[in-house]
Design a protein around this motif. Structure first.
Motif, PDB file in Angstrom:
ATOM      1  N   SER A  59       0.848  -1.192   0.000  1.00 63.78           N
ATOM      2  CA  SER A  59       0.000   0.000   0.000  1.00 63.78           C
ATOM      3  C   SER A  59       0.877   1.234   0.000  1.00 63.78           C
ATOM      4  O   SER A  59       1.925   1.239   0.660  1.00 63.78           O
ATOM      5  CB  SER A  59      -0.881   0.063   1.255  1.00 63.78           C
ATOM      6  N   ASP A  69       0.254   5.519   0.521  1.00 64.44           N
ATOM      7  CA  ASP A  69      -0.749   6.509   0.889  1.00 64.44           C
ATOM      8  C   ASP A  69      -1.328   7.204  -0.338  1.00 64.44           C
ATOM      9  O   ASP A  69      -2.528   7.453  -0.414  1.00 64.44           O
ATOM     10  CB  ASP A  69      -0.154   7.576   1.818  1.00 64.44           C
ATOM     11  N   GLU A 108      -1.831  -0.792  -3.599  1.00 63.04           N
ATOM     12  CA  GLU A 108      -3.148  -0.248  -3.262  1.00 63.04           C
ATOM     13  C   GLU A 108      -3.021   1.171  -2.717  1.00 63.04           C
ATOM     14  O   GLU A 108      -2.066   1.474  -2.009  1.00 63.04           O
ATOM     15  CB  GLU A 108      -3.832  -1.126  -2.208  1.00 63.04           C
ATOM     16  N   LYS A 109      -3.985   2.009  -3.006  1.00 59.84           N
ATOM     17  CA  LYS A 109      -3.985   3.377  -2.468  1.00 59.84           C
ATOM     18  C   LYS A 109      -4.567   3.363  -1.059  1.00 59.84           C
ATOM     19  O   LYS A 109      -5.616   2.775  -0.818  1.00 59.84           O
ATOM     20  CB  LYS A 109      -4.803   4.309  -3.346  1.00 59.84           C
ATOM     21  N   GLY A 110      -3.860   4.019  -0.147  1.00 61.49           N
ATOM     22  CA  GLY A 110      -4.361   4.165   1.210  1.00 61.49           C
ATOM     23  C   GLY A 110      -3.418   3.571   2.239  1.00 61.49           C
ATOM     24  O   GLY A 110      -2.329   3.097   1.925  1.00 61.49           O
ATOM     25  N   PHE A 111      -3.852   3.623   3.485  1.00 64.93           N
ATOM     26  CA  PHE A 111      -3.081   3.077   4.591  1.00 64.93           C
ATOM     27  C   PHE A 111      -3.158   1.547   4.577  1.00 64.93           C
ATOM     28  O   PHE A 111      -4.071   0.959   3.990  1.00 64.93           O
ATOM     29  CB  PHE A 111      -3.607   3.590   5.929  1.00 64.93           C
ATOM     30  N   THR A 134      -4.187  -0.328   6.812  1.00 67.74           N
ATOM     31  CA  THR A 134      -5.458  -0.737   7.423  1.00 67.74           C
ATOM     32  C   THR A 134      -6.615  -0.644   6.438  1.00 67.74           C
ATOM     33  O   THR A 134      -7.704  -1.133   6.731  1.00 67.74           O
ATOM     34  CB  THR A 134      -5.768   0.117   8.659  1.00 67.74           C
ATOM     35  N   GLU A 135      -6.387  -0.040   5.286  1.00 70.06           N
ATOM     36  CA  GLU A 135      -7.425   0.059   4.262  1.00 70.06           C
ATOM     37  C   GLU A 135      -7.231  -0.980   3.151  1.00 70.06           C
ATOM     38  O   GLU A 135      -8.058  -1.095   2.256  1.00 70.06           O
ATOM     39  CB  GLU A 135      -7.420   1.461   3.650  1.00 70.06           C
ATOM     40  N   HIS A 136      -6.147  -1.728   3.203  1.00 70.32           N
ATOM     41  CA  HIS A 136      -5.855  -2.708   2.154  1.00 70.32           C
ATOM     42  C   HIS A 136      -6.914  -3.815   2.185  1.00 70.32           C
ATOM     43  O   HIS A 136      -7.302  -4.279   3.261  1.00 70.32           O
ATOM     44  CB  HIS A 136      -4.464  -3.305   2.351  1.00 70.32           C
ATOM     45  N   PRO A 137      -7.382  -4.257   1.023  1.00 71.19           N
ATOM     46  CA  PRO A 137      -8.418  -5.310   0.989  1.00 71.19           C
ATOM     47  C   PRO A 137      -8.032  -6.596   1.721  1.00 71.19           C
ATOM     48  O   PRO A 137      -8.899  -7.245   2.310  1.00 71.19           O
ATOM     49  CB  PRO A 137      -8.601  -5.574  -0.512  1.00 71.19           C
ATOM     50  N   ASN A 141      -8.995  -6.408   5.289  1.00 72.53           N
ATOM     51  CA  ASN A 141     -10.394  -6.064   5.535  1.00 72.53           C
ATOM     52  C   ASN A 141     -11.357  -7.153   5.096  1.00 72.53           C
ATOM     53  O   ASN A 141     -12.545  -6.910   4.950  1.00 72.53           O
ATOM     54  CB  ASN A 141     -10.724  -4.725   4.869  1.00 72.53           C
ATOM     55  N   LEU A 154      -7.907  -2.778  14.529  1.00 73.06           N
ATOM     56  CA  LEU A 154      -8.535  -3.570  13.473  1.00 73.06           C
ATOM     57  C   LEU A 154      -8.494  -5.058  13.822  1.00 73.06           C
ATOM     58  O   LEU A 154      -9.494  -5.761  13.713  1.00 73.06           O
ATOM     59  CB  LEU A 154      -7.840  -3.319  12.136  1.00 73.06           C
TER      60      LEU A 154
END
Length: 137
Positions: A41, A43, A49-52, A54-57, A60, A84
């Motif tokens: 990821s 930022d 992946e875009k984001g932190f 903790t936002e990675h698929p 989640n 999380l």
């Protein structure tokens, strides 16, 4: 990568979820991938992946495909990963990087608050079960 090596020696291939601010800061991906699968990821989305993290698929999914998470990095990121993990009922260990002046537990400048009171990161840590740390509350 030490942990990746130790897990490989036990016949395990861990997944690594690594995060950086941008593609310019990405490093050691080849080294990580020699021990297991790497999820990346950034930022700004310039790589992976875009984001932190903790936002990675991969982190989640429900249910989470992991029974344990090991985490190191900036405090804010470790707090977010630990929360999380707790919300998904997954054990999480974090490696704290508190300032350690003496390394013997005498100076008490590396103290962290735990469910057992103040503990010295240089002696009782630096790795702690995240649920024991009072910064989760």
């Amino acid at each position: 990568m030490f942990m990746g090596d130790m897990l490989n020696k036990k016949g395990l291939r861990p997944d690594f979820l690594v995060g950086f601010r941008s593609a310019d800061e990405v490093s050691q991906i080849r080294e990580y991938s020699s021990y297991g699968k790497v999820y990346l990821s950034t930022d700004d989305g310039s790589m992976g992946e875009k984001g932190f993290v903790t936002e990675h698929p991969v982190i989640n999914q429900t249910p989470l495909p992991y029974d344990r998470i090991y985490c190191c990095g900036p405090d804010a990121m470790m707090h977010a990963v630990a929360k999380l993990a707790a919300s998904k009922g997954v054990s999480c260990e974090v490696s704290l990087e508190n300032f350690m002046a003496c390394g013997y537990g005498v100076c008490l400048c590396c103290i962290t608050k735990t469910d057992k009171g103040n503990e010295r990161v240089c002696v009782e840590g630096p790795v702690f079960e995240a649920e024991r740390l009072l910064w989760l509350t």
